[in-house]
Design an enzyme around this catalytic site. Structure first.
Site, PDB file in Angstrom:
ATOM      1  N   ASN A  27      43.135 -13.851 -57.159  1.00 43.73           N
ATOM      2  CA  ASN A  27      43.446 -14.606 -55.955  1.00 43.73           C
ATOM      3  C   ASN A  27      42.595 -15.869 -55.996  1.00 43.73           C
ATOM      4  OD1 ASN A  27      43.763 -15.612 -53.383  1.00 43.73           O
ATOM      5  ND2 ASN A  27      43.299 -13.700 -52.333  1.00 43.73           N
ATOM      6  N   ARG A  54      48.094 -13.921 -56.881  1.00 41.25           N
ATOM      7  CA  ARG A  54      48.570 -14.205 -55.536  1.00 41.25           C
ATOM      8  C   ARG A  54      48.971 -15.678 -55.506  1.00 41.25           C
ATOM      9  NH1 ARG A  54      45.244 -15.740 -50.271  1.00 41.25           N
ATOM     10  NH2 ARG A  54      46.960 -15.665 -48.808  1.00 41.25           N
ATOM     11  N   HIS A 104      50.968 -14.094 -45.424  1.00 37.13           N
ATOM     12  CA  HIS A 104      50.373 -12.741 -45.388  1.00 37.13           C
ATOM     13  C   HIS A 104      51.420 -11.688 -45.750  1.00 37.13           C
ATOM     14  CE1 HIS A 104      47.259 -14.130 -42.130  1.00 37.13           C
ATOM     15  NE2 HIS A 104      46.701 -14.188 -43.337  1.00 37.13           N
ATOM     16  N   HIS A 139      48.491  -8.531 -38.227  1.00 37.49           N
ATOM     17  CA  HIS A 139      47.471  -8.788 -39.258  1.00 37.49           C
ATOM     18  C   HIS A 139      46.452  -9.738 -38.633  1.00 37.49           C
ATOM     19  CE1 HIS A 139      46.120  -9.723 -43.508  1.00 37.49           C
ATOM     20  NE2 HIS A 139      45.578 -10.689 -42.799  1.00 37.49           N
ATOM     21  N   GLY A 152      43.001 -11.122 -39.155  1.00 44.88           N
ATOM     22  CA  GLY A 152      41.794 -11.410 -39.921  1.00 44.88           C
ATOM     23  C   GLY A 152      41.255 -12.746 -39.446  1.00 44.88           C
ATOM     24  N   ARG A 193      42.112 -21.626 -36.514  1.00 43.38           N
ATOM     25  CA  ARG A 193      43.398 -22.314 -36.306  1.00 43.38           C
ATOM     26  C   ARG A 193      43.893 -22.084 -34.881  1.00 43.38           C
ATOM     27  NH1 ARG A 193      45.585 -19.460 -41.299  1.00 43.38           N
ATOM     28  NH2 ARG A 193      44.652 -20.594 -43.031  1.00 43.38           N
ATOM     29  N   ARG A 197      32.836 -10.165 -34.130  1.00 45.01           N
ATOM     30  CA  ARG A 197      31.620  -9.380 -33.817  1.00 45.01           C
ATOM     31  C   ARG A 197      30.683 -10.186 -32.929  1.00 45.01           C
ATOM     32  NH1 ARG A 197      31.230  -7.955 -40.070  1.00 45.01           N
ATOM     33  NH2 ARG A 197      32.128 -10.026 -40.005  1.00 45.01           N
ATOM     34  N   GLY A 211      40.544  -7.678 -40.958  1.00 42.42           N
ATOM     35  CA  GLY A 211      39.167  -7.587 -40.460  1.00 42.42           C
ATOM     36  C   GLY A 211      39.036  -7.256 -38.977  1.00 42.42           C
ATOM     37  N   GLY A 222      41.669  -6.474 -36.806  1.00 40.86           N
ATOM     38  CA  GLY A 222      42.572  -5.369 -36.449  1.00 40.86           C
ATOM     39  C   GLY A 222      42.026  -4.008 -36.843  1.00 40.86           C
ATOM     40  N   GLU A 223      41.338  -3.961 -37.994  1.00 44.00           N
ATOM     41  CA  GLU A 223      40.820  -2.669 -38.472  1.00 44.00           C
ATOM     42  C   GLU A 223      39.514  -2.270 -37.798  1.00 44.00           C
ATOM     43  OE1 GLU A 223      40.577  -2.927 -42.778  1.00 44.00           O
ATOM     44  OE2 GLU A 223      42.560  -3.860 -42.813  1.00 44.00           O
ATOM     45  N   ASN A 224      38.762  -3.282 -37.343  1.00 44.29           N
ATOM     46  CA  ASN A 224      37.399  -2.985 -36.877  1.00 44.29           C
ATOM     47  C   ASN A 224      37.132  -3.192 -35.396  1.00 44.29           C
ATOM     48  OD1 ASN A 224      36.071  -2.413 -39.514  1.00 44.29           O
ATOM     49  ND2 ASN A 224      36.785  -4.492 -39.954  1.00 44.29           N
ATOM     50  N   GLU A 239      45.890  -5.911 -49.989  1.00 45.47           N
ATOM     51  CA  GLU A 239      46.773  -6.873 -50.646  1.00 45.47           C
ATOM     52  C   GLU A 239      46.652  -6.798 -52.170  1.00 45.47           C
ATOM     53  OE1 GLU A 239      45.132  -9.624 -47.596  1.00 45.47           O
ATOM     54  OE2 GLU A 239      46.980 -10.722 -47.914  1.00 45.47           O
TER      55      GLU A 239
HETATM   56  P1  AMP Z   1      39.599 -10.900 -42.918  1.00 48.12           P
HETATM   57  O1  AMP Z   1      40.090 -12.318 -42.904  1.00 48.12           O
HETATM   58  O2  AMP Z   1      40.693  -9.888 -42.863  1.00 48.12           O
HETATM   59  O3  AMP Z   1      38.573 -10.624 -43.974  1.00 48.12           O
HETATM   60  O4  AMP Z   1      38.809 -10.713 -41.529  1.00 48.12           O
HETATM   61  C1  AMP Z   1      37.595 -11.370 -41.282  1.00 48.12           C
HETATM   62  C2  AMP Z   1      37.271 -11.285 -39.796  1.00 48.12           C
HETATM   63  O5  AMP Z   1      37.217  -9.914 -39.361  1.00 48.12           O
HETATM   64  C3  AMP Z   1      35.864 -11.805 -39.434  1.00 48.12           C
HETATM   65  O6  AMP Z   1      35.892 -13.195 -39.226  1.00 48.12           O
HETATM   66  C4  AMP Z   1      35.565 -11.068 -38.146  1.00 48.12           C
HETATM   67  O7  AMP Z   1      36.047 -11.818 -37.046  1.00 48.12           O
HETATM   68  C5  AMP Z   1      36.367  -9.797 -38.234  1.00 48.12           C
HETATM   69  N1  AMP Z   1      35.555  -8.589 -38.394  1.00 48.12           N
HETATM   70  C6  AMP Z   1      35.073  -8.053 -39.530  1.00 48.12           C
HETATM   71  N2  AMP Z   1      34.353  -6.934 -39.264  1.00 48.12           N
HETATM   72  C7  AMP Z   1      34.398  -6.761 -37.928  1.00 48.12           C
HETATM   73  C8  AMP Z   1      33.863  -5.793 -37.009  1.00 48.12           C
HETATM   74  N3  AMP Z   1      33.138  -4.763 -37.437  1.00 48.12           N
HETATM   75  N4  AMP Z   1      34.122  -5.942 -35.698  1.00 48.12           N
HETATM   76  C9  AMP Z   1      34.854  -6.988 -35.250  1.00 48.12           C
HETATM   77  N5  AMP Z   1      35.387  -7.922 -36.048  1.00 48.12           N
HETATM   78  C10 AMP Z   1      35.166  -7.820 -37.356  1.00 48.12           C
END
Ligand code: AMP
Length: 403
Positions: A12, A96, A185, A213, A215, A246, A289, A335, A337-339, A389
């Protein structure tokens, strides 16, 4: 490809970075993962983890001048663990590629004509496709005999009906300049929607899913029976949800206004909307966070940024509910959505009439596994499915070269 060649290297390539993973498709195992950052600067950084040997992460700093040097450095790291690019076990390299335009709707083995076409798409993806092309050329130079496959971020969305893909502007102008909604995505939306169907014990063709999604970049999609019917990103990844930096949807007249009233140039407005807007523009932080921490301390700007983010998300859930008619699952990934449990809770709050609810206990559980977070009585499943991905790119690449 030899009978024992089951490994795929996924690359990537970004403008100043290369992320990579080496996977063995015989069992889906990750053999090595790594990242080269700040390519072209004095303090480039490489982090490499040889998972196959159970080795520790190795980090090195020092100038890496360009993508070619970066890939050669990665190749040397892989060789040090007996996983070199010269291995007969390597079946292909999967790249990618962000923009596939209208031409590429499937993973594609890269030849001269394909590369030319990816180059032709640079005007619609000026930030992304050039880096992808550099990655492809460099990998080709290192292993000219090996199949190289392009997996496009836009491909999964190519099934959108024309009425979802077209902007309501003059057709001739739009077509002359390839202005339409492509979506991004796509590998994540494809992987996560399929994985959600599996979580529900169903075939993808049987379920309608809204994928969120979330992130640093963020997009939503409506997936009906395994096919994307709408997605929130458009000609570029700027449209749709509020993201880390954005703006997502705004009145296009904001751009003319800024040009006429603030005297900003097109490049300045581009930079404003892509890099200085979203959560960052609203409250000075783009990491969820940090925003949650500030809200807990009573910070009103952070609270307003969060509310704007959630309001937009809710609007897309409602819109895609209407587009799909029947929804089997709403799924959170990437990021945030999962956390971020508070984001999931707030996005679904008040939507009980739509059959949507989140169980507070299930939502609070931290896990890397796909899971349901809706109460048993809920008509619509709410799920968290970690995206992958790289695995999706490796699977699509391997499927193509082993066919
Ligand atoms: P990604 O682009 O999928 O890698 O997501 C990155 C984003 O996920 C970061 O900028 C954070 O805003 C968010 N993130 C990562 N870990 C956490 C967490 N434990 N709690 C809340 N947001 C998180």
């Amino acid at each position: 490809m030899t009978a024992t060649a089951t490994r795929v290297l996924v690359l990537n390539s970004g403008s100043s970075s290369v992320k990579y993973q080496l996977l063995d498709m015989a069992d889906g195992r990750r053999l090595a993962v790594g990242l080269v950052e700040r390519i072209g600067e004095e303090n480039s950084r490489l982090a490499h983890t040889p998972l196959a040997t159970g080795g520790e992460k190795r980090e090195t700093e020092g100038a890496i001048a360009d993508h070619e040097t970066a890939l050669k450095t990665v190749a040397a790291e892989l060789s040090a663990d007996g996983l070199g690019l010269d291995s007969p076990q390597l079946a292909a390299i999967g790249h990618r590629v962000v923009h596939g335009g209208l031409r590429f709707t499937e993973p594609t083995v890269i030849d001269g004509a394909v590369l030319k076409e990816i180059e032709r798409l640079v005007p619609v993806a000026p930030l992304h496709n050039p880096a992808n092309i550099t990655g492809i050329r460099t990998a080709q130079a290192l292993r000219p005999d090996l199949p190289q496959v392009a997996v496009f971020d836009t491909a999964f969305h190519s099934t959108m009906p024309e009425y979802a893909a077209r902007y309501a502007i003059d057709v001739e102008t739009a077509d002359a300049h390839r202005v339409r909604r492509y979506g991004f995505h796509g590998t994540s939306h494809a992987y996560v929607s399929r994985r959600t169907a599996a979580l529900l014990g169903k075939d993808p063709s049987e379920v309608n899913v809204i994928v969120l999604h979330l992130g640093n970049g963020a997009s939503a999609s409506a997936v009906a029976g395994g096919r994307c019917v709408d997605t929130s990103m458009g000609l570029t990844p700027l449209e749709g949800l509020v993201m880390g930096t954005r703006s997502g949807d705004i009145d296009p007249a904001v751009t003319f206004h800024l040009k006429r009233v603030a005297g900003m140039s097109a490049d300045e407005i581009d930079e404003l909307l892509n890099k200085k807007s979203g959560l960052l523009g609203l409250c000075g932080d783009n990491d969820m966070r940090e925003i949650r921490r500030r809200i807990d301390e009573g910070d009103e700007r952070a609270a307003l940024a969060f509310d704007i983010y959630i309001h937009r998300l809710k609007k897309y859930i409602g819109a895609y509910y209407a587009v799909l008619g029947r929804v089997d699952a709403v799924v959170f990934t990437a990021g945030v959505g999962e956390n971020a449990a508070p984001v999931r809770e707030a996005a679904v709050a008040g939507l009980e009439e739509l059959g949507l609810a989140v169980d507070a206990g299930l939502n609070a559980v931290r896990s890397d596994e796909p899971r349901l977070i809706s109460p048993e009585y809920a008509r619509v499943a709410v799920a968290v499915v970690p995206t992958d991905e790289e695995l999706e790119i490796a699977q699509q690449t391997y499927a193509l070269v082993s066919a």
